[in-house]
Design an enzyme around this catalytic site. Structure first.
Site, PDB file in Angstrom:
ATOM      1  N   THR A  51       0.843  -1.215   0.000  1.00  0.00           N
ATOM      2  CA  THR A  51       0.000   0.000   0.000  1.00  0.00           C
ATOM      3  C   THR A  51       0.873   1.258   0.000  1.00  0.00           C
ATOM      4  OG1 THR A  51      -1.673  -1.206   1.267  1.00  0.00           O
ATOM      5  CG2 THR A  51      -1.828   1.198   1.265  1.00  0.00           C
ATOM      6  N   VAL A  52       1.770   1.361   0.959  1.00  0.00           N
ATOM      7  CA  VAL A  52       2.544   2.609   1.105  1.00  0.00           C
ATOM      8  C   VAL A  52       3.630   2.704   0.029  1.00  0.00           C
ATOM      9  CG1 VAL A  52       3.893   4.032   2.688  1.00  0.00           C
ATOM     10  CG2 VAL A  52       2.101   2.541   3.596  1.00  0.00           C
TER      11      VAL A  52
ATOM     12  N   ALA B  90      13.910  19.381  -3.373  1.00  0.00           N
ATOM     13  CA  ALA B  90      15.196  18.798  -2.961  1.00  0.00           C
ATOM     14  C   ALA B  90      16.376  19.505  -3.637  1.00  0.00           C
ATOM     15  CB  ALA B  90      15.229  17.307  -3.295  1.00  0.00           C
TER      16      ALA B  90
ATOM     17  N   GLU C 175      -3.271  -2.943   9.346  1.00  0.00           N
ATOM     18  CA  GLU C 175      -1.996  -3.668   9.336  1.00  0.00           C
ATOM     19  C   GLU C 175      -2.225  -5.059   8.753  1.00  0.00           C
ATOM     20  OE1 GLU C 175       0.977  -2.220  10.448  1.00  0.00           O
ATOM     21  OE2 GLU C 175      -0.379  -0.526  10.389  1.00  0.00           O
TER      22      GLU C 175
ATOM     23  N   ASP D 141      -1.472  -0.896  18.090  1.00  0.00           N
ATOM     24  CA  ASP D 141      -0.919   0.059  17.119  1.00  0.00           C
ATOM     25  C   ASP D 141      -0.919   1.479  17.720  1.00  0.00           C
ATOM     26  OD1 ASP D 141      -0.364   0.703  14.025  1.00  0.00           O
ATOM     27  OD2 ASP D 141      -1.894   2.107  14.730  1.00  0.00           O
TER      28      ASP D 141
ATOM     29  N   LYS E 236       2.363   3.900  18.698  1.00  0.00           N
ATOM     30  CA  LYS E 236       2.524   5.299  18.256  1.00  0.00           C
ATOM     31  C   LYS E 236       2.639   6.229  19.463  1.00  0.00           C
ATOM     32  CE  LYS E 236       0.038   4.360  13.980  1.00  0.00           C
ATOM     33  NZ  LYS E 236      -1.288   4.230  13.378  1.00  0.00           N
TER      34      LYS E 236
HETATM   35  P1  NAP Z   1       1.845  -4.032   2.788  1.00  0.00           P
HETATM   36  O1  NAP Z   1       0.821  -3.498   1.873  1.00  0.00           O
HETATM   37  O2  NAP Z   1       1.611  -5.331   3.470  1.00  0.00           O
HETATM   38  O3  NAP Z   1       3.243  -4.086   2.001  1.00  0.00           O
HETATM   39  C1  NAP Z   1       4.400  -4.644   2.558  1.00  0.00           C
HETATM   40  C2  NAP Z   1       5.448  -4.788   1.495  1.00  0.00           C
HETATM   41  O4  NAP Z   1       6.609  -5.354   2.088  1.00  0.00           O
HETATM   42  C3  NAP Z   1       5.039  -5.739   0.353  1.00  0.00           C
HETATM   43  O5  NAP Z   1       5.283  -5.135  -0.886  1.00  0.00           O
HETATM   44  C4  NAP Z   1       5.967  -6.950   0.552  1.00  0.00           C
HETATM   45  O6  NAP Z   1       6.364  -7.564  -0.658  1.00  0.00           O
HETATM   46  C5  NAP Z   1       7.157  -6.301   1.177  1.00  0.00           C
HETATM   47  N1  NAP Z   1       7.982  -7.286   1.869  1.00  0.00           N
HETATM   48  C6  NAP Z   1       7.630  -8.143   2.840  1.00  0.00           C
HETATM   49  N2  NAP Z   1       8.682  -8.916   3.190  1.00  0.00           N
HETATM   50  C7  NAP Z   1       9.715  -8.526   2.409  1.00  0.00           C
HETATM   51  C8  NAP Z   1      11.058  -8.945   2.270  1.00  0.00           C
HETATM   52  N3  NAP Z   1      11.558  -9.919   3.021  1.00  0.00           N
HETATM   53  N4  NAP Z   1      11.830  -8.304   1.368  1.00  0.00           N
HETATM   54  C9  NAP Z   1      11.346  -7.319   0.604  1.00  0.00           C
HETATM   55  N5  NAP Z   1      10.063  -6.891   0.684  1.00  0.00           N
HETATM   56  C10 NAP Z   1       9.268  -7.480   1.569  1.00  0.00           C
HETATM   57  O7  NAP Z   1       2.140  -2.982   3.956  1.00  0.00           O
HETATM   58  P2  NAP Z   1       1.825  -1.410   3.977  1.00  0.00           P
HETATM   59  O8  NAP Z   1       0.401  -1.195   4.347  1.00  0.00           O
HETATM   60  O9  NAP Z   1       2.359  -0.766   2.768  1.00  0.00           O
HETATM   61  O10 NAP Z   1       2.667  -0.977   5.261  1.00  0.00           O
HETATM   62  C11 NAP Z   1       4.074  -0.875   5.231  1.00  0.00           C
HETATM   63  C12 NAP Z   1       4.523  -0.231   6.545  1.00  0.00           C
HETATM   64  O11 NAP Z   1       3.938   1.067   6.636  1.00  0.00           O
HETATM   65  C13 NAP Z   1       4.056  -0.983   7.788  1.00  0.00           C
HETATM   66  O12 NAP Z   1       5.054  -0.911   8.758  1.00  0.00           O
HETATM   67  C14 NAP Z   1       2.835  -0.196   8.258  1.00  0.00           C
HETATM   68  O13 NAP Z   1       2.622  -0.262   9.655  1.00  0.00           O
HETATM   69  C15 NAP Z   1       3.233   1.203   7.854  1.00  0.00           C
HETATM   70  N6  NAP Z   1       2.115   2.114   7.636  1.00  0.00           N
HETATM   71  C16 NAP Z   1       1.086   1.737   6.843  1.00  0.00           C
HETATM   72  C17 NAP Z   1       0.053   2.630   6.607  1.00  0.00           C
HETATM   73  C18 NAP Z   1      -1.128   2.264   5.757  1.00  0.00           C
HETATM   74  O14 NAP Z   1      -2.069   3.050   5.683  1.00  0.00           O
HETATM   75  N7  NAP Z   1      -1.130   1.103   5.103  1.00  0.00           N
HETATM   76  C19 NAP Z   1       0.107   3.908   7.176  1.00  0.00           C
HETATM   77  C20 NAP Z   1       1.206   4.262   7.974  1.00  0.00           C
HETATM   78  C21 NAP Z   1       2.208   3.356   8.195  1.00  0.00           C
HETATM   79  P3  NAP Z   1       5.309  -8.332  -1.604  1.00  0.00           P
HETATM   80  O15 NAP Z   1       4.440  -7.248  -2.169  1.00  0.00           O
HETATM   81  O16 NAP Z   1       6.137  -8.993  -2.635  1.00  0.00           O
HETATM   82  O17 NAP Z   1       4.564  -9.260  -0.711  1.00  0.00           O
HETATM   83  N1  HSE Z   2      -2.919   0.492  10.418  1.00  0.00           N
HETATM   84  C1  HSE Z   2      -2.610   1.842  10.758  1.00  0.00           C
HETATM   85  C2  HSE Z   2      -3.877   2.597  11.076  1.00  0.00           C
HETATM   86  C3  HSE Z   2      -1.889   2.483   9.598  1.00  0.00           C
HETATM   87  O1  HSE Z   2      -4.964   2.096  10.778  1.00  0.00           O
HETATM   88  O2  HSE Z   2      -3.793   3.684  11.640  1.00  0.00           O
HETATM   89  C4  HSE Z   2      -1.260   3.786   9.977  1.00  0.00           C
HETATM   90  O3  HSE Z   2      -0.202   3.593  10.869  1.00  0.00           O
END
Ligand code: NAP
Ligand code: HSE
Length: 433
Positions: free
Chosen positions: A13-14, A33, A190, A201, A205
């Site tokens: 997602t991110v 930048a 998550e 979570d 934070k």
């Molecule tokens: P996500 O959609 O589950 O994406 C995770 C990514 O990590 C996937 O692309 C996955 O690859 C990759 N990955 C996992 N294991 C790996 C490895 N060993 N080597 C390389 N890549 C690997 O997660 P997300 O929602 O983007 O969240 C990412 C982080 O941002 C998390 O820590 C989350 O808490 C934080 N965050 C998320 C949000 C939100 O709104 N989603 C907001 C703030 C913060 P594949 O695609 O190949 O499986």
């Molecule tokens: N899973 C988290 C939330 C993403 O719902 O707030 C942002 O850290």
């Protein structure tokens, strides 16, 4: 124009949002930048997965060494969730000489001291604006913009998924499971959504914010927390009748004897800014001794709001701002804490209590008697008449207290739950007036 090579690990997602901003809006990032941010490598777990964003040919792989062995790549957006392999990946990036930008609050809340020590030892930096409250620039504001203040309190809605679920249940009458499934579909939750809805979570934070704002060194697991996963729709209706909305509120408040810290579903008065935070929005009310109260509001989860914070961190790192603040803030260092958490049982507040009680003489006296013995004063009571033919033998009794303590209400609830007139699980929630 000069260019700096950057890379992304994690294209979920991110990561997809970050790639989009770098690839589609390169002129914008270059303007800020003073050089182009050139996306050189993207590393994922599974290269065969279908992707929502289109990348230039040849840059996607599952080989981290294509980043760590390339000395031209200076900064890496680390967008992998969870603890492992996220921790090992971050260590390898730092050891490979990369500055890191991350959105992973779980990783920082759990392994912050190790990762920050390692970064310092290697002369590298870690930026983490996206780790708290998604697109809201709360880390920068607390660390730098409000640095003339002693912050005295923080009240935050820090989990977008929980706030989204509460809003859909209230506004659309959705049940909990439907609202959670939609939050997952929209990319807010998550990978393990239990962390969103059980308060973990938000506690992670809050631990980060308490570290920055107060110099507290508290582990997130030591923050008392309750999630929305056990919330009953009936309490949302009673709260509304009383003029409140239920929000998953994270609180850090400086008192004479230490720092009050907790995360819990809380009744927040309708019409106040925190009560009006809807959907996946987050908000943080910060009070500083010089500035007074300031309020931050915006999307706390989701692809582009979070990517906005990550790319701003990439720019700050490329231009050298992160290196300066990273060194000055000296986060998660060996320095002793500036403040210790307060004894939670001494934390004061008003409370909402609900009991399912037998509808017979003496029940009210039994319950108010226990509350009285624990020194708890009642502010108001709701007991509606049983519906239908009067056959109902169990009715809900809702009590709002005057200011009391966590410890007194907890002890009273335990005693009341042991009364024969009380059926099923009783409910106790904090009230934020
Ligand atoms: P996500 O959609 O589950 O994406 C995770 C990514 O990590 C996937 O692309 C996955 O690859 C990759 N990955 C996992 N294991 C790996 C490895 N060993 N080597 C390389 N890549 C690997 O997660 P997300 O929602 O983007 O969240 C990412 C982080 O941002 C998390 O820590 C989350 O808490 C934080 N965050 C998320 C949000 C939100 O709104 N989603 C907001 C703030 C913060 P594949 O695609 O190949 O499986
Ligand atoms: N899973 C988290 C939330 C993403 O719902 O707030 C942002 O850290």
């Amino acid at each position: 124009m000069e260019k700096t090579q950057v890379a992304i690990v994690g294209l979920g997602t991110v990561g997809s949002g970050v790639a989009k901003l770098l690839l589609d809006y390169g002129d914008r990032t270059a303007r800020h930048a003073g050089r182009a941010l050139w996306l050189e490598e993207v590393v994922v777990r599974d290269v065969n997965k279908s992707r929502v964003c289109e990348l230039p040919a040849g840059i996607l792989s599952n080989d981290l060494s294509r980043i760590t062995r390339n000395p031209e790549i200076k900064v890496v957006a680390h967008l992998v969730g969870g603890l492992e392999p996220a921790r090992s990946i971050m260590l390898k990036l730092l050891e490979g000489g990369k500055d890191v930008v991350t959105a992973n609050k779980a990783l920082l809340a759990e392994h912050g001291p190790e990762l920050f020590d390692r970064a310092r030892a290697l002369g590298r930096s870690i930026a983490f604006e996206a780790s708290v409250a998604g697109g809201i620039p709360i880390i920068a504001n607390i660390s730098t913009c409000l640095s003339a203040n002693q912050i005295t309190s923080l009240h935050g809605i820090l989990n977008g998924t929980s706030n989204f679920i509460l809003t859909q249940m209230e506004d659309r009458g959705w049940d909990y499971a439907t609202a959670l499934a939609e939050a997952q579909r929209l990319g807010y939750a998550e990978a393990d959504p239990a962390m969103d809805v059980d308060g973990s979570d938000a506690a992670q934070k809050l631990a980060i914010l308490a570290h920055l704002a107060f110099g507290a060194r508290v582990h997130w697991r030591d923050i008392p927390r309750v999630g929305i996963d056990t919330l009953d729709g009936a309490d949302m209706r009673y709260a509304k009748e009383l003029g409140y909305r239920i929000k998953l509120l994270a609180v850090a408040k400086l008192e004479r004897d230490g720092l009050e810290l907790h995360v819990s579903p809380t009744l927040v008065r309708i019409g106040t800014p925190l009560a009006e935070v809807r959907s996946a929005n987050n908000a943080i009310r910060v009070v500083g001794d010089a500035v007074g109260p300031v309020f931050f509001h915006g999307l706390g989860a989701g692809q582009m709001p979070t990517a906005s914070a990550v790319v701003a961190d990439l720019i700050d790192t490329v231009v050298g701002r992160t290196a300066i603040t990273f060194k000055l803030l000296n986060l998660w260092s060996q320095q002793p804490p500036r403040v210790h958490p307060r004894d939670y049982s001494q934390v004061t507040g008003r409370f909402y209590l609900r009991f399912d009680v037998e509808d017979r003489p003496g029940v009210m006296a039994d319950i108010t008697g226990v509350l009285g013995r624990h020194g708890i004063s009642i502010a108001s009571v709701i007991q509606n008449e049983p519906s239908g033919d009067g056959a109902a033998s169990v009715v809900p009794l809702v009590i709002m207290t005057h200011t009391t303590t966590e410890g007194a209400t907890r002890a009273a609830m335990e005693e009341i739950n042991g009364l024969v007139c009380v059926h099923s699980r009783s409910v106790r929630m904090r009230v934020d007036d």
